[in-house]
Design an enzyme around this catalytic site. Structure first.
Site, short mmCIF file in Angstrom:
data_model
loop_
_atom_site.label_atom_id
_atom_site.label_comp_id
_atom_site.label_asym_id
_atom_site.label_seq_id
_atom_site.Cartn_x
_atom_site.Cartn_y
_atom_site.Cartn_z
N LYS B 76 0.82 -1.00 -0.06
CA LYS B 76 -0.02 -0.03 0.06
C LYS B 76 0.81 1.14 0.06
O LYS B 76 1.94 1.16 0.63
CB LYS B 76 -1.02 -0.04 1.31
CG LYS B 76 -1.90 1.19 1.40
CD LYS B 76 -2.91 0.98 2.43
CE LYS B 76 -3.90 1.97 2.46
NZ LYS B 76 -4.85 2.02 3.84
N SER B 151 -9.55 2.09 2.91
CA SER B 151 -8.90 2.79 1.91
C SER B 151 -7.79 1.90 1.25
O SER B 151 -7.02 2.26 0.27
CB SER B 151 -8.02 3.76 2.70
OG SER B 151 -7.41 3.22 3.98
N SER B 175 -10.17 -0.35 7.05
CA SER B 175 -9.43 -0.06 5.79
C SER B 175 -8.67 -1.36 5.15
O SER B 175 -8.30 -1.43 3.95
CB SER B 175 -8.48 1.03 5.85
OG SER B 175 -9.31 2.44 5.76
#
Lengths: 481, 485, 95
Positions: B76, B151, B175
């Site tokens: 990420k 997210s 997330s």
């Protein structure tokens, strides 16, 4: 109207740790810009603080020394504001639970009266960087070497009533932090900085007047001047029927006045909240006791010891214990010289401090080390030289001409102890001054002393200060009968 | 090859039937050809990946390889990666080449993994749909009209589309779990403090936690073994022995006590999702578990408490982005305030600015007690609620998200309805608990996740239950048609 | 609870953000709806409840006082928008 001045101080002390409070960067003063600014100090994305054990220990050491309540649980909070020398946009500080709680400190004023000043709290926080205002094409340069240096902010009660009291308090703190070894106390390098809260109230009134805060004053002299100036300014305002604005001010040493700080005009809302990157600091009883047990001799303890152990007068003891360096200097002189403490005290307080004062240096920069100075006194004590010659030797030492023995030899100042040689000199002087001899013999007993002084002076002069004054006195007493 | 799990790929690498370079090239090729449909990557690090793969092959040849040596993964874009742009999905950090590695990256590098690239995400991890990214929305590989969740939407989409065998994610309010649910993969949010936050760009420090996003629970355990552990650079990292996360995978579920909070199954829950979750729970009963209804009375308080605490911490965490030392700086600032205000307003997107404002408001004079302190107290009530529940049951189960997903743009103009899509996941972060989401079936063609929540440090039990469930079902093996080949 | 333009502007100033005038209505609406959501907390009985700042009941670990960092200025300033003589440059700061 008669006004009473009310002063409270916030003193920021840089703790003398090797590394910063939340990172492993060095804290050395004077490094090239930003060479001691690590990822953490620069507030890079993703970095985290880890608390320096020694900063905690030093803060508690201070707390223990001022008899303060040590909070066994303390925590860190973020103080949020934007400033280019504050890389994260917040300062890590302490709010609700400072490490050191309430304590107190006794200060001694010039006239010898002792006053107790309350310490509200002392908390740990990180220092900011520095803005360099030299012109970089109309820009300001930011150096973050200082960012993250551990600070202990010592907040006093509004207990002081004059500039004198404030200075005495600041000097007491300054001396104490050096005694404790928690800070170098170097004010020129910003190791100790003061924010001064001042307000006035009509004498006799209980409630406080509106106060101003004068920020970042960093010398004893400026603290005194800033206070005096601000007191007069406030008094003029109040006498003229005006109100005092609660505001932050800066002391301008060039103009010797305080002025409002422009950047802090807008009311700041610091939005303090517990720093989620740091957990509560828990200190155990054992840890605090350990620090108590290891506490070095404190200034007031040393003051007492100097009076009992060395039989010094309180005044001399106070002068000698004002700073730890000076006290250590004195004790080294005593042990290396073998001289009487009183002699050492006299020489250190008058000759050494006088000379340092003249050249505007302090004991830390003394050109003559304690061992060297002790070497000089040793020669007075063992009567190798006279006190008079010793002054000549000391001057030469200050000029860097070498150690005491070396100079005594080079200048041929060794005391004349050969009684035959001294006797010859005495005879010579008596023979050369028949008038004075006559006057001496005629004089009343009470006035004879003065004439003896004349002869001693002449003989010492003739011996270039080398004759033993006691021997000279004895011989004169024999011969002038 | 791309449908294989980490465990399977590892066996192939160790047996020499494929090299890490071949494997890496295969995934890089897939990213290059297929990702334009998804936008799941912000940066693809071809050169770095192939260099790491070459090194991994040498280690394998030398016989010193571990279970992750040579395995390509994606990070990420919130994890600082040395020499690589680390953007956090923001224009603010579009030019930020990180000078250091996050601990997670460092540990996975040390375990021999290969970095394929950095995945797309909601800006500074603020979002539940991956629509707030400066680099554009990510699409759900199961239906590209739909959001992948957020997210960690890029990580979830890339693993679901088999563009990467696994990815790292972070979870502040759901997330990892919510995008894992929406994309049909396995995602674990560990106990707060299990994985170092050093180098993970902070959103809300007391809630943020990194975790693995994988096809299976077994793979998640394998990644946890490399990612987890004490880190002295993070004061909130737990100084305890790192468990072997794979050790309990094969335990029997006989006697396991499962609690179903009735508050997770009331109105607001999509009926299709409810059906899938209930069927999955029956499956777990078949494996020997007993199920009972419990009550988590604070369920509805989690979202309001979170939307005080998370923005408050974020408003402070994001103050460092000021255009002075790194990142975006506005053109020609007229004075200091202009530098700050324009750099920040131009560098941050709307949602980030909204949360900064809410956070600053909640902390400001006069509101601190009413909002921030109140939320912190509520937080304790929520934690107490879970503590009580865990005195009665071993594990809590329910849906990960209230619906199987929503279309791009559907909730973009309604922040509150977006926030409520994290209603089942947020409380877990407030309490610092471990939780995971596993694929449990489909509703209207979209995957649905089953959430499992455990008490502190019960990762091994969660992974055990998830693994046993995956031994009995094959939902985790389904792949979206467009990305099967 | 509704926020007005003045409040938004004041908080924006604190947070060093500029909200363009045309965006103010959007911000007042969305921020007010978030505050409405948050308002639910006011009904919660939190008497005698300690605020919880950390999810785990752990205490701060202390780091040994040792210098572990070396000078990396060149690397760190490579990504800086404006530097000179090793300093970060900002528009003139007025005390």
């Amino acid at each position: 109207m008669a006004w009473e001045t009310v002063i409270g101080l916030e003193i920021h002390v840089q703790l003398s740790t090797q590394s910063k409070i939340f990172s492993g960067s060095a804290t050395t003063f004077g490094a090239e810009p930003n060479t001691q600014a690590s990822l953490v100090d620069l507030g890079m994305p993703g970095v985290l603080p880890v608390l320096n054990a020694d900063a905690v220990k030093k803060a508690i050491t201070f707390g223990v020394a001022i008899d303060a309540n040590i909070n066994q649980k303390s925590d860190f909070a973020r103080k949020n504001y934007f400033y280019p020398d504050l890389p994260k946009g917040y300062q890590i500080s302490q709010l609700d639970l400072p490490i050191v709680g309430e304590g107190h400190l006794d200060i001694t004023l010039e006239d010898g009266t002792v006053k107790r000043v309350g310490v509200t709290r002392a908390h740990l926080e990180e220092d900011a960087g520095k803005s360099l205002h030299e012109d970089y094409h109309g820009m300001t340069g930011i150096d973050l070497n200082r960012a993250g240096t551990p600070l202990l902010e010592i907040v006093s009660e509004p207990d002081m009533r004059s500039a004198e009291e404030a200075i005495a308090y600041v000097k007491t703190i300054h001396s104490l932090i050096q005694y404790l070894g928690i800070s170098d106390g170097n004010m020129a390098e910003g190791s100790m900085r003061c924010d001064i809260n001042i307000s006035l109230r009509p004498t006799g009134q209980e409630e406080y007047g509106t106060r101003t805060e004068t920020k970042n004053v960093n010398s004893f002299r400026f603290i005194e001047k800033a206070i005096r100036g601000e007191v007069i300014r406030q008094m003029d305002e109040l006498e003229a029927g005006n109100k005092i604005n609660q505001e932050t001010r800066l002391y301008d040493s060039n103009k010797d006045e305080t002025r409002p700080m422009r950047s802090k005009e807008e009311a700041n809302d610091y939005r303090y909240f517990p720093d989620p990157d740091l957990l509560p600091v828990i200190t155990t009883d054992e840890f605090i006791q350990g620090i108590k047990d290891a506490l070095p001799e404190l200034p007031w303890q040393k003051l007492e010891r100097f009076q009992t152990e060395y039989e010094l007068k309180e005044y001399d003891a106070r002068v000698l214990t004002a700073s730890k360096t000076l006290a250590n200097y004195f004790e080294t002189v005593v042990t290396t010289s073998g001289a009487k403490a009183k002699l050492a005290a006299n020489w250190v307080t008058s000759e050494l401090l006088g000379a340092l004062n003249k050249s505007n240096t302090d004991i830390q920069q003394s050109p003559v080390s304690a061992e060297e100075f002790g070497g000089l006194l040793k020669r007075i004590a063992d009567e190798t030289i006279t006190g008079k010659s010793a002054k000549t030797v000391f001057e030469a030492m200050l000029n860097g001409e070498g150690g005491a023995d070396e100079i005594i030899k080079a200048k041929d100042l060794e005391q004349e102890k050969d009684s035959g040689a001294i006797e010859a000199l005495v005879d010579e002087v008596i023979a050369a001054n028949p008038d004075q001899v006559a006057k001496f013999l005629e004089a009343e007993d009470s006035k004879k002393k003065r004439f003896i002084g004349f002869f001693v002076g002449q003989i010492m002069k003739a011996s270039k200060g080398k004759a033993n004054p006691q021997q000279v006195n004895q011989l004169l007493a024999q011969k002038l009968k | 090859m791309h449908n294989k799990t980490l465990v399977e790929l590892s066996q192939q690498l160790l047996s020499g039937s494929v090299s890490s370079v071949e494997l890496t090239q295969h995934f890089l090729d897939r990213i290059n050809t297929l990702d334009p449909q998804l936008n799941s990557f912000i940066s693809v690090t071809d050169e770095l990946a192939l260099a790491q793969a070459k090194q991994a092959d040498a280690i394998i040849a030398a016989g010193t390889a571990g279970p992750l040596t040579g395995i390509p993964i994606a990070h990420k874009d919130i994890f600082c990666t040395k020499g690589v742009r680390t953007s956090a999905g923001s224009k603010m950090l579009d030019n930020f080449i990180s000078p250091y590695d996050a601990t997670v990256v460092e540990k996975l590098n040390a375990a021999g993994t290969v970095t394929l690239g950095k995945t797309n995400m909601d800006e500074f991890a603020m979002g539940s749909s991956n629509e707030t990214s400066f680099y554009g929305a990510v699409k759900n590989p199961w239906n590209t009209d739909y959001v992948p969740g957020g997210s960690s939407g890029g990580s979830a989409a890339s693993v679901a589309a088999r563009l990467a065998p696994a990815a790292t994610g972070t979870d502040t309010g759901g997330s990892i779990r919510q995008p894992a649910s929406l994309c049909g993969i396995t995602g674990l949010k560990p106990t707060y403090g299990s994985i170092s936050r050093w180098g993970m760009i902070a959103f809300a420090s007391s809630l943020d936690q990194a975790g693995p996003m994988t096809q299976t629970a077994e793979d998640a355990a394998l990644l946890m073994n490399a990612m987890g552990g004490f880190d002295r650079k993070d004061s909130t990292s737990l100084d305890r022995a790192t468990p072997d996360y794979t050790s309990d995978l094969n335990n029997s579920l006989e006697g396991l006590k499962v609690g179903l909070p009735k508050e997770f199954f009331k109105e607001g829950l999509d009926s299709g999702v409810q059906q899938v979750v209930e069927t999955a729970i029956k499956e777990i009963e078949k494996l020997g578990a007993s199920v009972k209804e419990i009550s988590l009375t604070t369920t509805e308080l989690a979202v309001p408490a979170y939307y005080v605490i998370a923005p408050a911490e974020a408003s402070s965490n994001l103050s460092r982005f000021d255009g002075v030392r790194y990142g975006y700086r506005c053109e020609d600032p007229k004075n200091l305030d202009d530098l700050y205000e324009r750099s920040r307003s131009e560098g941050f997107g709307d949602e980030v600015q909204r949360r900064i404002l809410i956070g600053a408001y909640a902390l400001s004079a006069g509101y601190y007690d009413a909002y921030y302190v109140k939320a912190q107290k509520t937080r304790r009530l929520i934690k107490n609620d879970f503590d009580n529940a865990f005195s009665d049951v071993d594990i809590i189960m329910g849906p990960t998200a209230p619906s199987a997903g929503f279309t791009l743009g559907e909730k973009a103009d309604d922040p509150v309805s977006m926030y409520l899509s994290d209603i089942y996941t947020i409380a877990v972060n407030l309490a610092g608990l471990p939780a995971l989401s596993v694929p449990a079936g489909f509703s209207a063609g979209l995957p649905v996740g089953l959430q499992m929540i455990g008490s502190h440090f019960s990762e091994n039990r969660l992974l055990n239950v998830a693994h046993q469930f995956q031994q009995a079902t094959d939902w985790h093996k389904h792949t979206p048609d467009a990305f099967t080949k | 609870m509704a926020l007005d333009k003045g409040e938004i502007t004041k908080i924006a100033k604190l947070a060093r953000l500029t909200i363009n005038d045309e965006k103010i209505p959007e911000y007042t609406a969305s921020l007010s709806s978030i505050l409405d959501l948050v308002e639910q907390l006011q009904a919660v009985d939190t008497n005698n409840i300690e605020p919880m700042a950390h999810p785990l009941d752990a205490t701060q670990r202390l780091r040994e006082d040792a210098v572990t960092e070396t000078n990396q200025r060149d690397d760190y300033q490579k990504i800086a928008p404006a530097t000179e003589d090793g300093l970060y440059l900002v528009p003139k700061v007025i005390d």
